[in-house]
Design a protein around this motif. Structure first.
Motif, PDB file in Angstrom:
ATOM      1  N   LEU A  32      70.348  49.256  30.418  1.00  0.00           N
ATOM      2  CA  LEU A  32      69.915  50.181  31.467  1.00  0.00           C
ATOM      3  C   LEU A  32      69.911  51.623  30.983  1.00  0.00           C
ATOM      4  O   LEU A  32      69.049  52.421  31.362  1.00  0.00           O
ATOM      5  CB  LEU A  32      70.818  50.039  32.687  1.00  0.00           C
ATOM      6  CG  LEU A  32      70.770  48.666  33.387  1.00  0.00           C
ATOM      7  CD1 LEU A  32      71.914  48.533  34.375  1.00  0.00           C
ATOM      8  CD2 LEU A  32      69.440  48.460  34.091  1.00  0.00           C
ATOM      9  N   LEU A  35      66.760  53.110  29.329  1.00  0.00           N
ATOM     10  CA  LEU A  35      65.559  53.326  30.128  1.00  0.00           C
ATOM     11  C   LEU A  35      65.380  54.807  30.429  1.00  0.00           C
ATOM     12  O   LEU A  35      66.362  55.529  30.639  1.00  0.00           O
ATOM     13  CB  LEU A  35      65.655  52.547  31.457  1.00  0.00           C
ATOM     14  CG  LEU A  35      65.741  51.026  31.378  1.00  0.00           C
ATOM     15  CD1 LEU A  35      65.875  50.438  32.787  1.00  0.00           C
ATOM     16  CD2 LEU A  35      64.530  50.443  30.668  1.00  0.00           C
ATOM     17  N   LEU A  40      64.056  53.642  35.072  1.00  0.00           N
ATOM     18  CA  LEU A  40      65.228  53.225  35.829  1.00  0.00           C
ATOM     19  C   LEU A  40      64.941  53.273  37.323  1.00  0.00           C
ATOM     20  O   LEU A  40      65.298  52.352  38.064  1.00  0.00           O
ATOM     21  CB  LEU A  40      66.430  54.110  35.487  1.00  0.00           C
ATOM     22  CG  LEU A  40      67.737  53.763  36.217  1.00  0.00           C
ATOM     23  CD1 LEU A  40      68.165  52.335  35.902  1.00  0.00           C
ATOM     24  CD2 LEU A  40      68.835  54.756  35.846  1.00  0.00           C
ATOM     25  N   MET A 111      75.966  53.717  35.769  1.00  0.00           N
ATOM     26  CA  MET A 111      74.579  53.403  36.111  1.00  0.00           C
ATOM     27  C   MET A 111      74.399  53.316  37.626  1.00  0.00           C
ATOM     28  O   MET A 111      73.386  53.762  38.172  1.00  0.00           O
ATOM     29  CB  MET A 111      74.153  52.089  35.456  1.00  0.00           C
ATOM     30  CG  MET A 111      74.159  52.107  33.938  1.00  0.00           C
ATOM     31  SD  MET A 111      73.317  53.554  33.229  1.00  0.00           S
ATOM     32  CE  MET A 111      71.677  53.408  33.948  1.00  0.00           C
ATOM     33  N   SER A 115      71.970  55.438  40.011  1.00  0.00           N
ATOM     34  CA  SER A 115      71.075  54.828  40.998  1.00  0.00           C
ATOM     35  C   SER A 115      71.194  55.511  42.351  1.00  0.00           C
ATOM     36  O   SER A 115      70.179  55.798  43.014  1.00  0.00           O
ATOM     37  CB  SER A 115      71.407  53.335  41.163  1.00  0.00           C
ATOM     38  OG  SER A 115      71.198  52.622  39.978  1.00  0.00           O
TER      39      SER A 115
END
Length: 256
Positions: A32, A35, A40, A111, A115
């Motif tokens: 991840l 990206l 993402l 991550m 997000s």
């Protein structure tokens, strides 16, 4: 025979460093991190769209959303236990909750935080690294413990739920989503085991049918969950979710 299954905690920790991204693939935090921000964001939006699509099997008719939100989460402290990419954390945040991200892997927490910022503009008030060992986590004053598709992968589910109930505010609740008995019956073509699932001769077959990683999986229904939490909690409700592949249970602590 032992009354507890063999469970390699270190192996489990390593295997679950790769999380399932709905209908896409298993991805590690490293996968991840490489990206680009637009990539993402595209992945997060895709995963959220799949999970909360009311025409899809996970959230048919909005059933998963309704179970998640219960009587409302605005201004409540919600712990997303096993948060993974943070799809559910974003959903709770967009409905007014203060979400604590909780996961075994620090980089996955990073991550999930990213997000949240991308999708909601908010930062989690706390990141909580969980442990596969007792006491599993340290937190109190929680209004909602949320866990989707996580606890059925550990034989320590009872002890984790006991810790969750002990951390709840008065009136607080655990909302958990687990593999159902119907899942076993459909996958294995036979009735659920009368004894511990891990002692069944087809246990490993069930584990692999459920996921390509991990070494443990179990099924649950209302009776099994109620018995599991009886020493420390009360199962308030239990309902089928995700086209009967899962069950959603609401659990409250005794005396709270």
């Amino acid at each position: 025979m032992s009354d507890f299954p063999l469970y390699d905690v270190e192996k489990a920790y390593s295997e679950w460093s790769r999380i399932p991204v709905d209908d896409f693939d298993y991805m590690s935090a490293h996968d991840l991190m490489i990206l680009s921000p637009p990539q993402l964001r595209e992945l997060i939006d895709m995963a959220s769209g799949i999970r909360f699509n009311q025409l899809g099997w996970r959230n048919e008719g909005g059933s998963l959303e309704k179970f998640m939100l219960g009587g409302g989460v605005s201004d409540k402290m919600v712990v997303d236990f096993g948060c993974g990419l943070g799809v559910d954390a974003c959903w709770f945040t967009m409905h007014g909750a203060k979400v604590v991200l909780a996961d075994m892997h620090p980089n996955m927490l990073r991550m999930a935080q990213q997000s949240m910022v991308m999708r909601t503009g908010f930062i989690s008030p706390r990141l909580m690294v969980t442990s596969p060992y007792w006491p599993f986590f340290i937190i109190d004053s929680v209004d909602v413990f949320w866990s989707l598709g996580v606890l059925h992968h550990t034989p320590h589910i009872g002890k984790i739920l006991e810790r969750m109930c002990g951390s709840l505010n008065p009136g607080g609740e655990c909302r958990i989503v687990l593999y159902s008995d119907k899942r076993w019956e459909e996958m294995m073509g036979e009735s659920v085991p009368s004894g511990p699932t891990w002692q069944h001769p087809r246990f490993q077959e069930f584990v692999r049918k459920c996921d390509t990683v991990g070494q443990y999986a179990d099924w649950y229904n209302a009776e099994k969950i109620a018995a599991l939490v009886e020493p420390f909690g009360e199962m308030v409700s239990c309902e089928p979710l995700c086209k009967w592949q899962m069950v959603g249970a609401v659990i409250k602590a005794k005396g709270k």
